[in-house]
Scaffold this motif. Structure first.
Motif, PDB file in Angstrom:
ATOM      1  N   THR A   1       0.829  -1.205   0.000  1.00  0.00           N
ATOM      2  CA  THR A   1       0.000   0.000   0.000  1.00  0.00           C
ATOM      3  C   THR A   1       0.861   1.251   0.000  1.00  0.00           C
ATOM      4  OG1 THR A   1      -1.740  -1.175   1.210  1.00  0.00           O
ATOM      5  CG2 THR A   1      -1.833   1.232   1.213  1.00  0.00           C
ATOM      6  N   VAL A   2       1.947   1.235   0.771  1.00  0.00           N
ATOM      7  CA  VAL A   2       2.883   2.361   0.766  1.00  0.00           C
ATOM      8  C   VAL A   2       3.425   2.582  -0.645  1.00  0.00           C
ATOM      9  CG1 VAL A   2       5.162   3.140   1.550  1.00  0.00           C
ATOM     10  CG2 VAL A   2       3.531   2.194   3.194  1.00  0.00           C
ATOM     11  N   ASP A   3       3.827   1.491  -1.303  1.00  0.00           N
ATOM     12  CA  ASP A   3       4.344   1.610  -2.669  1.00  0.00           C
ATOM     13  C   ASP A   3       3.312   2.265  -3.588  1.00  0.00           C
ATOM     14  OD1 ASP A   3       6.733   0.396  -1.962  1.00  0.00           O
ATOM     15  OD2 ASP A   3       6.103  -1.607  -2.614  1.00  0.00           O
ATOM     16  N   GLU A   4       2.059   1.852  -3.437  1.00  0.00           N
ATOM     17  CA  GLU A   4       0.999   2.386  -4.299  1.00  0.00           C
ATOM     18  C   GLU A   4       0.741   3.857  -3.996  1.00  0.00           C
ATOM     19  OE1 GLU A   4      -3.673   1.469  -4.536  1.00  0.00           O
ATOM     20  OE2 GLU A   4      -2.390  -0.187  -5.186  1.00  0.00           O
ATOM     21  N   LEU A   5       0.693   4.205  -2.722  1.00  0.00           N
ATOM     22  CA  LEU A   5       0.409   5.590  -2.345  1.00  0.00           C
ATOM     23  C   LEU A   5       1.513   6.550  -2.771  1.00  0.00           C
ATOM     24  CD1 LEU A   5      -1.094   5.107   1.233  1.00  0.00           C
ATOM     25  CD2 LEU A   5      -2.322   5.669  -0.879  1.00  0.00           C
ATOM     26  N   LEU A   6       2.723   6.035  -2.934  1.00  0.00           N
ATOM     27  CA  LEU A   6       3.843   6.874  -3.360  1.00  0.00           C
ATOM     28  C   LEU A   6       4.073   6.823  -4.868  1.00  0.00           C
ATOM     29  CD1 LEU A   6       6.413   6.131  -0.501  1.00  0.00           C
ATOM     30  CD2 LEU A   6       4.877   8.090  -0.740  1.00  0.00           C
ATOM     31  N   ASP A   7       3.294   6.019  -5.579  1.00  0.00           N
ATOM     32  CA  ASP A   7       3.399   5.913  -7.031  1.00  0.00           C
ATOM     33  C   ASP A   7       2.514   6.997  -7.653  1.00  0.00           C
ATOM     34  OD1 ASP A   7       3.109   5.271  -9.733  1.00  0.00           O
ATOM     35  OD2 ASP A   7       3.078   3.111  -9.368  1.00  0.00           O
ATOM     36  N   PRO A   8       3.079   7.928  -8.418  1.00  0.00           N
ATOM     37  CA  PRO A   8       2.277   9.023  -8.985  1.00  0.00           C
ATOM     38  C   PRO A   8       1.068   8.551  -9.778  1.00  0.00           C
ATOM     39  CG  PRO A   8       4.607   9.446  -9.306  1.00  0.00           C
ATOM     40  CD  PRO A   8       4.504   8.048  -8.771  1.00  0.00           C
ATOM     41  N   ARG A   9       1.144   7.372 -10.386  1.00  0.00           N
ATOM     42  CA  ARG A   9      -0.002   6.871 -11.151  1.00  0.00           C
ATOM     43  C   ARG A   9      -1.226   6.700 -10.264  1.00  0.00           C
ATOM     44  NH1 ARG A   9       1.193   1.354 -13.401  1.00  0.00           N
ATOM     45  NH2 ARG A   9       2.058   1.138 -11.296  1.00  0.00           N
ATOM     46  N   PHE A  10      -0.986   6.344  -8.994  1.00  0.00           N
ATOM     47  CA  PHE A  10      -2.077   6.139  -8.044  1.00  0.00           C
ATOM     48  C   PHE A  10      -2.262   7.345  -7.130  1.00  0.00           C
ATOM     49  CE2 PHE A  10      -0.775   1.859  -9.180  1.00  0.00           C
ATOM     50  CZ  PHE A  10      -1.980   1.207  -9.353  1.00  0.00           C
ATOM     51  N   GLU A  11      -1.156   7.959  -6.726  1.00  0.00           N
ATOM     52  CA  GLU A  11      -1.233   9.025  -5.731  1.00  0.00           C
ATOM     53  C   GLU A  11      -2.057  10.214  -6.215  1.00  0.00           C
ATOM     54  OE1 GLU A  11       1.624  11.775  -2.890  1.00  0.00           O
ATOM     55  OE2 GLU A  11       2.487  10.790  -4.647  1.00  0.00           O
ATOM     56  N   VAL A  12      -1.796  10.675  -7.443  1.00  0.00           N
ATOM     57  CA  VAL A  12      -2.476  11.878  -7.925  1.00  0.00           C
ATOM     58  C   VAL A  12      -3.985  11.679  -8.040  1.00  0.00           C
ATOM     59  CG1 VAL A  12      -2.646  13.523  -9.823  1.00  0.00           C
ATOM     60  CG2 VAL A  12      -0.403  12.737  -9.060  1.00  0.00           C
ATOM     61  N   PRO A  13      -4.473  10.657  -8.736  1.00  0.00           N
ATOM     62  CA  PRO A  13      -5.932  10.482  -8.776  1.00  0.00           C
ATOM     63  C   PRO A  13      -6.539  10.162  -7.419  1.00  0.00           C
ATOM     64  CG  PRO A  13      -4.815   8.635  -9.864  1.00  0.00           C
ATOM     65  CD  PRO A  13      -3.793   9.692  -9.617  1.00  0.00           C
ATOM     66  N   SER A  14      -5.803   9.457  -6.555  1.00  0.00           N
ATOM     67  CA  SER A  14      -6.318   9.167  -5.217  1.00  0.00           C
ATOM     68  C   SER A  14      -6.553  10.447  -4.433  1.00  0.00           C
ATOM     69  CB  SER A  14      -5.335   8.279  -4.448  1.00  0.00           C
ATOM     70  OG  SER A  14      -5.275   6.995  -4.983  1.00  0.00           O
ATOM     71  N   ARG A  15      -5.582  11.342  -4.466  1.00  0.00           N
ATOM     72  CA  ARG A  15      -5.724  12.608  -3.753  1.00  0.00           C
ATOM     73  C   ARG A  15      -6.858  13.451  -4.351  1.00  0.00           C
ATOM     74  NH1 ARG A  15      -2.103  13.669  -0.003  1.00  0.00           N
ATOM     75  NH2 ARG A  15      -0.112  12.538   0.009  1.00  0.00           N
ATOM     76  N   ALA A  16      -6.959  13.436  -5.682  1.00  0.00           N
ATOM     77  CA  ALA A  16      -8.009  14.206  -6.338  1.00  0.00           C
ATOM     78  C   ALA A  16      -9.387  13.713  -5.920  1.00  0.00           C
ATOM     79  CB  ALA A  16      -7.850  14.120  -7.851  1.00  0.00           C
ATOM     80  N   LEU A  17      -9.572  12.398  -5.909  1.00  0.00           N
ATOM     81  CA  LEU A  17     -10.869  11.841  -5.530  1.00  0.00           C
ATOM     82  C   LEU A  17     -11.160  12.075  -4.049  1.00  0.00           C
ATOM     83  CD1 LEU A  17     -10.709   8.513  -7.554  1.00  0.00           C
ATOM     84  CD2 LEU A  17     -12.326  10.392  -7.921  1.00  0.00           C
ATOM     85  N   ALA A  18     -10.126  11.972  -3.208  1.00  0.00           N
ATOM     86  CA  ALA A  18     -10.320  12.205  -1.776  1.00  0.00           C
ATOM     87  C   ALA A  18     -10.733  13.652  -1.521  1.00  0.00           C
ATOM     88  CB  ALA A  18      -9.037  11.874  -1.010  1.00  0.00           C
ATOM     89  N   ALA A  19     -10.072  14.586  -2.202  1.00  0.00           N
ATOM     90  CA  ALA A  19     -10.393  16.000  -2.019  1.00  0.00           C
ATOM     91  C   ALA A  19     -11.800  16.316  -2.533  1.00  0.00           C
ATOM     92  CB  ALA A  19      -9.368  16.866  -2.746  1.00  0.00           C
ATOM     93  N   GLU A  20     -12.148  15.774  -3.695  1.00  0.00           N
ATOM     94  CA  GLU A  20     -13.482  16.013  -4.243  1.00  0.00           C
ATOM     95  C   GLU A  20     -14.544  15.362  -3.371  1.00  0.00           C
ATOM     96  OE1 GLU A  20     -16.178  17.661  -7.015  1.00  0.00           O
ATOM     97  OE2 GLU A  20     -14.091  18.064  -6.469  1.00  0.00           O
ATOM     98  N   GLY A  21     -14.206  14.232  -2.755  1.00  0.00           N
ATOM     99  CA  GLY A  21     -15.150  13.565  -1.874  1.00  0.00           C
ATOM    100  C   GLY A  21     -15.472  14.365  -0.632  1.00  0.00           C
TER     101      GLY A  21
END
Length: 217
Positions: free
Chosen positions: A115-135
C-alpha cells in the motif's frame, strides 16, 4: 462481385474508446490537476466526442473514479499473476484476498508495504488525492469513493482478520471492521495530511502496535 466489407464491431470500438478515455483522464489529472481537468479536455485527449463521455458518465469525477478502479484492477491482476508464476500455480482471476500464511503480522505488514508503494506511485497518488479532495467537497462523490474505492479494500482486511479469529490468533470477540482501523486509518491520515513521511518502518510499527498493544510484554 465486389467483396463485402466486414461490419465494424461496435463493442470493440466502444472498448477502445473507453480505454482511451481512462488513459486521458489519468494523464490529465496528473499533468494539470483535478480542478483544471475537464470533460472537454478528456474528450480531446482521448480523440472522442464530448457526448461520448456524457453517454457513459455524468461527471469528470465519475470518469476518474472508473479509470482509477480499472488501473487498480489491472495492477492487482498483474500482481496476482506474478505471485502465481512464482508459486507455480494457476492465477485465480478476481481473487484479491489478502495473503494468509498463518502469520497475521507478516501478512498485514506485507500488504501495508504494498500500500505504501501504491500511495507513493504518482499513477495512483495523484488520482487518489483528487478523488479524496473532491469527496470532501461533494458528499455524493464522497459516498461513491467510500462505496467503490475504500470499502471493497477494507473488506479484504475484514476477511483476513476473521480467518485469524478462526485460527485463534486474535480475540474471538474482536470486531474486525473496527480493528483494521488501528493500522489503516493512521496510514491514510498521515498520507492525506502530509504530517510525516510514510514508509515500511512506519506501517510495520502500526501493525505491531495494533496487534500487541501499548502495555509491556
Amino acid at each position: 462481385m465486389a467483396a463485402t466489407k466486414p461490419t465494424p464491431d461496435a463493442s470493440r470500438r466502444s472498448e477502445k474508446s473507453r480505454r482511451a478515455i481512462y488513459a486521458a483522464a489519468l494523464e490529465l489529472v496528473t499533468e494539470a490537476g483535478y480542478a483544471r481537468t475537464t470533460i472537454e479536455g478528456i474528450a480531446a485527449r482521448a480523440g472522442v466526442g464530448k457526448q461520448t463521455i456524457y453517454r457513459w458518465w455524468s461527471s469528470k469525477a465519475d470518469v476518474l473514479m472508473e479509470a482509477y478502479l480499472d488501473l487498480a484492477d489491472q495492477t492487482a491482476e498483474q500482481t496476482a499473476d506474478q505471485a502465481a508464476d512464482q508459486a507455480g500455480a494457476d492465477p485465480a482471476p478476481g481473487n484479491y484476498a489478502l495473503p494468509d500464511t498463518g502469520d497475521l503480522a507478516a501478512d498485514l505488514k506485507l500488504v501495508l508495504r504494498a500500500t505504501v508503494d501504491e500511495l507513493l506511485d504518482p499513477r495512483f497518488e495523484v488520482p487518489s488525492r483528487a478523488l479524496a479532495a473532491e469527496g470532501i467537497a461533494d458528499a455524493a462523490v464522497g459516498r461513491e469513493v467510500v462505496a467503490k474505492l475504500l470499502e471493497p479494500s477494507l473488506q479484504l482486511y475484514v476477511q483476513r482478520l476473521r480467518a485469524a479469529q478462526r485460527a485463534g490468533d486474535v480475540r474471538p470477540d474482536l470486531d474486525p471492521r473496527i480493528a483494521l482501523e488501528l493500522f489503516v486509518s493512521p496510514l491514510a491520515q498521515r498520507w492525506l495530511q502530509h504530517t510525516a513521511p510514510i514508509s515500511y518502518d512506519y506501517t510495520d510499527t502500526l501493525v505491531d502496535y495494533a496487534l500487541y498493544g501499548l502495555a509491556p510484554r
